[in-house]
Design an enzyme around this catalytic site. Structure first.
Site, short mmCIF file in Angstrom:
data_model
loop_
_atom_site.label_atom_id
_atom_site.label_comp_id
_atom_site.label_asym_id
_atom_site.label_seq_id
_atom_site.Cartn_x
_atom_site.Cartn_y
_atom_site.Cartn_z
N PRO A 164 0.87 -1.33 0.03
CA PRO A 164 0.15 0.04 0.02
C PRO A 164 1.00 1.34 0.06
O PRO A 164 1.79 1.50 0.92
CB PRO A 164 -0.82 -0.09 1.43
CG PRO A 164 -0.83 -1.50 1.75
CD PRO A 164 0.57 -2.13 1.30
N GLU A 165 0.49 2.29 -0.82
CA GLU A 165 1.32 3.17 -1.13
C GLU A 165 0.42 4.56 -0.64
O GLU A 165 -0.62 4.10 -0.15
CB GLU A 165 1.79 3.48 -2.35
CG GLU A 165 2.56 2.55 -2.99
CD GLU A 165 4.31 2.82 -3.30
OE1 GLU A 165 4.30 3.80 -2.50
OE2 GLU A 165 4.71 2.31 -3.73
#
Ligand SMILES: [Zn+2]
Length: 270
Positions: A2-3
């Site tokens: 997850p960014e």
């Protein structure tokens, strides 16, 4: 992994589901994440109301009158809100049961995520030295140009440094540099102000686009499976080695920089 856009999408999805909800009980099933989940939370959070949810970098903060719960999704984490009677799934390590018979559940197969506690007027070391938010006014070409002064490292690792600006992950760094026409190998300190003006805007655009794409998955948050979903964002260079560049039809190249894969077009980026 997850960014920032995925984390922001998670925040937006959770916001209407948990704001002003009171916690009925707290359950720690597997305390060993990246750091151990503080056991006192089962007592501390009882009967407390979630006032709001904010994001700082890739951290999500649940605000209570008595402090903040700080969560990080690590490599594989996700958060969902489901009916409390829903059977617990594998890898759901932490649960907040809310006063409307729903539960916030933290799922993390690889357990690099974290659930931490921050008292009022305290800032965890992890959050202390973070650079500006990329979509805020504080992040502008002036500040980026100034912090590049004297830096001999390559510009890609420079913009990925969370002390410089938070949340520009590997994918978004490659994409922003492509749009800005800047070679990832260029020395940060030897990049002109003019280029930083373009790059700053490209970083903002790439992240805004990613967040807007993520918006389409928001409804999934009330679904039983509760997966946050990932982006179907169109990537121009990332993971496209040997494929034609959308601008010049030349071949996209893949190199390794600071142990991470970088994708760029040698013809369009200088
Ligand atoms: Zn090209």
């Amino acid at each position: 992994m997850p960014e920032l856009p995925e984390v922001e999408t998670t925040r937006r999805g959770l916001e209407p589901l948990i704001t002003d909800r009171r916690i009925v009980s707290v359950h720690i099933y597997k305390p060993r994440l990246r750091w151990e989940i503080p056991t006192h939370l089962t007592k501390t959070l009882n009967n407390q109301t979630i006032r709001k949810i904010t994001r700082r970098g890739k951290y999500l903060l649940l605000h209570f009158d008595i402090g903040q719960l700080v969560m990080h999704l690590g490599m594989s984490g996700s958060i969902s809100v489901v009916s409390s009677i829903e059977p617990l799934k594998k890898h759901e390590h932490f649960e907040l049961k809310l006063d409307n018979s729903t539960s916030l559940r933290f799922n993390d197969p690889r357990r690099f995520g974290s659930v931490l506690w921050q008292k009022p007027n305290e800032t965890l070391t992890l959050l202390k030295n973070l650079g500006p938010e990329p979509l805020s006014y504080e992040f502008d070409n002036d500040s980026l140009f100034k912090s590049s002064n004297g830096k001999s490292r390559n510009i890609k690792s420079f913009i990925m440094d969370s002390n410089v600006v938070v949340g520009v992950g590997n994918i978004y760094a490659s994409e922003s540099l492509f749009l800005a026409g800047i070679s990832p190998k260029r020395e940060a300190g030897k990049t002109s102000k003019r280029r930083f003006i373009v790059l700053t805007q490209c970083i903002k655009d790439v992240l805004t686009d990613a967040i807007n794409n993520g918006g389409t998955t928001l409804n999934d948050f009330s679904n039983v499976d509760g997966n946050p979903g990932y982006f179907s964002q169109i990537l121009n260079v990332y993971d496209r080695d040997n494929m034609p560049c959308i601008r010049c039809s030349g071949k996209i190249k893949r190199i390794i920089q600071n142990q991470r894969a970088t994708y760029y077009c040698p013809k369009c980026q200088h």
